[in-house]
Design a protein around this motif. Structure first.
Motif, PDB file in Angstrom:
ATOM      1  N   ARG A  48      71.755  29.315  46.502  1.00  0.00           N
ATOM      2  CA  ARG A  48      72.328  28.137  46.264  1.00  0.00           C
ATOM      3  C   ARG A  48      73.080  27.970  48.141  1.00  0.00           C
ATOM      4  N   ILE A  49      72.699  25.825  48.907  1.00  0.00           N
ATOM      5  CA  ILE A  49      72.830  25.756  49.800  1.00  0.00           C
ATOM      6  C   ILE A  49      74.659  25.656  50.241  1.00  0.00           C
ATOM      7  N   GLU A  50      74.973  26.533  51.299  1.00  0.00           N
ATOM      8  CA  GLU A  50      76.901  26.109  51.191  1.00  0.00           C
ATOM      9  C   GLU A  50      76.707  24.876  52.276  1.00  0.00           C
ATOM     10  N   GLY A  51      77.522  23.958  51.209  1.00  0.00           N
ATOM     11  CA  GLY A  51      77.813  23.489  52.435  1.00  0.00           C
ATOM     12  C   GLY A  51      77.179  21.980  51.921  1.00  0.00           C
ATOM     13  N   ALA A  52      76.043  21.877  51.010  1.00  0.00           N
ATOM     14  CA  ALA A  52      75.376  20.783  51.031  1.00  0.00           C
ATOM     15  C   ALA A  52      75.953  19.802  50.164  1.00  0.00           C
ATOM     16  N   GLY A  53      76.867  20.728  48.949  1.00  0.00           N
ATOM     17  CA  GLY A  53      77.650  18.912  48.382  1.00  0.00           C
ATOM     18  C   GLY A  53      78.667  18.414  49.228  1.00  0.00           C
ATOM     19  N   ARG A  54      79.168  18.666  50.379  1.00  0.00           N
ATOM     20  CA  ARG A  54      80.113  18.100  51.265  1.00  0.00           C
ATOM     21  C   ARG A  54      79.287  17.386  52.631  1.00  0.00           C
ATOM     22  N   LEU A  55      77.725  16.987  52.559  1.00  0.00           N
ATOM     23  CA  LEU A  55      77.211  16.725  53.292  1.00  0.00           C
ATOM     24  C   LEU A  55      77.477  15.263  53.569  1.00  0.00           C
ATOM     25  N   ALA A  56      77.503  14.620  54.094  1.00  0.00           N
ATOM     26  CA  ALA A  56      77.469  13.168  54.401  1.00  0.00           C
ATOM     27  C   ALA A  56      75.972  12.261  53.521  1.00  0.00           C
ATOM     28  N   PRO A  57      75.774  11.043  53.915  1.00  0.00           N
ATOM     29  CA  PRO A  57      74.206  10.474  53.577  1.00  0.00           C
ATOM     30  C   PRO A  57      74.591   9.868  54.895  1.00  0.00           C
TER      31      PRO A  57
END
Ligand code: FES
Length: 196
Positions: A87-96
């Protein structure tokens, strides 16, 4: 003077020893031939036949083993090595339009994840394919750039846009799972050498 004479003498001696042994055996078994009919000539035939069968079987076994090993080597060469799922930590919160660094497949392998303006994710090994400098995401120009010799790569394909890199960046295969988690599940070497 004949230099081969000692060898010849030795061969003659060995042959006459064998003949004499054979005569001794025949003489020893002759009184029992009637009770136990036993043909040394026939046995020699059987022994030769058995020996030929053994040779044929051994050759076939060796051939089949060699063919099996060659097939396995060809299969191994074609298939990609197995990679872990991470799982890539923080990817879900990455802004476009932005990026983050992570490590994949091992802690020593730096990689870069980018989320493009339409929300899609792309990830690549961070080593430039020219001389392994770390590439970075350039948000204004929307591409990966290498600071060492001004190489540039497409952010959606990893293909070389310009500069000396000979081939695309290594691609990290991604999966977006439930809850918007982004997982790295594989890594592919970046295509072929560029033609000049
Ligand atoms: S190391 Fe990247 S362009 Fe040379």
């Amino acid at each position: 003077m004949n230099s081969k004479q000692p060898e010849q003498t030795l061969t003659n001696t060995t042959a006459s020893d064998a003949l004499s042994d054979e005569r001794d055996v025949r003489r020893a078994v002759a009184p029992h031939q009637h009770d136990f009919p036993y043909e040394r000539g026939e046995e020699a035939q059987v022994t030769r036949r058995e020996f030929c069968n053994f040779l044929a079987l051994t050759s076939t076994t060796l051939f089949v083993s060699a063919a099996g090993l060659a097939g396995k080597a060809a299969l191994d060469a074609r298939s990609e090595p197995a990679h872990p799922q991470k799982r890539i930590e923080g990817a879900g919160r990455l802004a476009p339009g932005s990026s983050l660094n992570f490590h994949y497949p091992n802690e020593g392998d730096t990689a870069i994840l980018v989320r493009v303006s339409d929300g899609e994710y792309y990830a690549y090994g961070q080593k430039c394919t020219h001389l392994a400098c770390p590439v970075y995401f350039e948000p204004l120009r929307q591409r990966f750039e290498c600071p060492c010799h001004e190489g540039g790569f497409d952010m959606r394909t990893g293909n070389v846009l310009y500069g000396p890199p000979p081939r695309p960046l290594d691609q990290i295969i991604l999966e977006v799972r439930e809850g918007g988690e982004v997982w790295a599940v594989g890594r592919k070497a970046g295509g072929h050498e560029r033609s000049a």
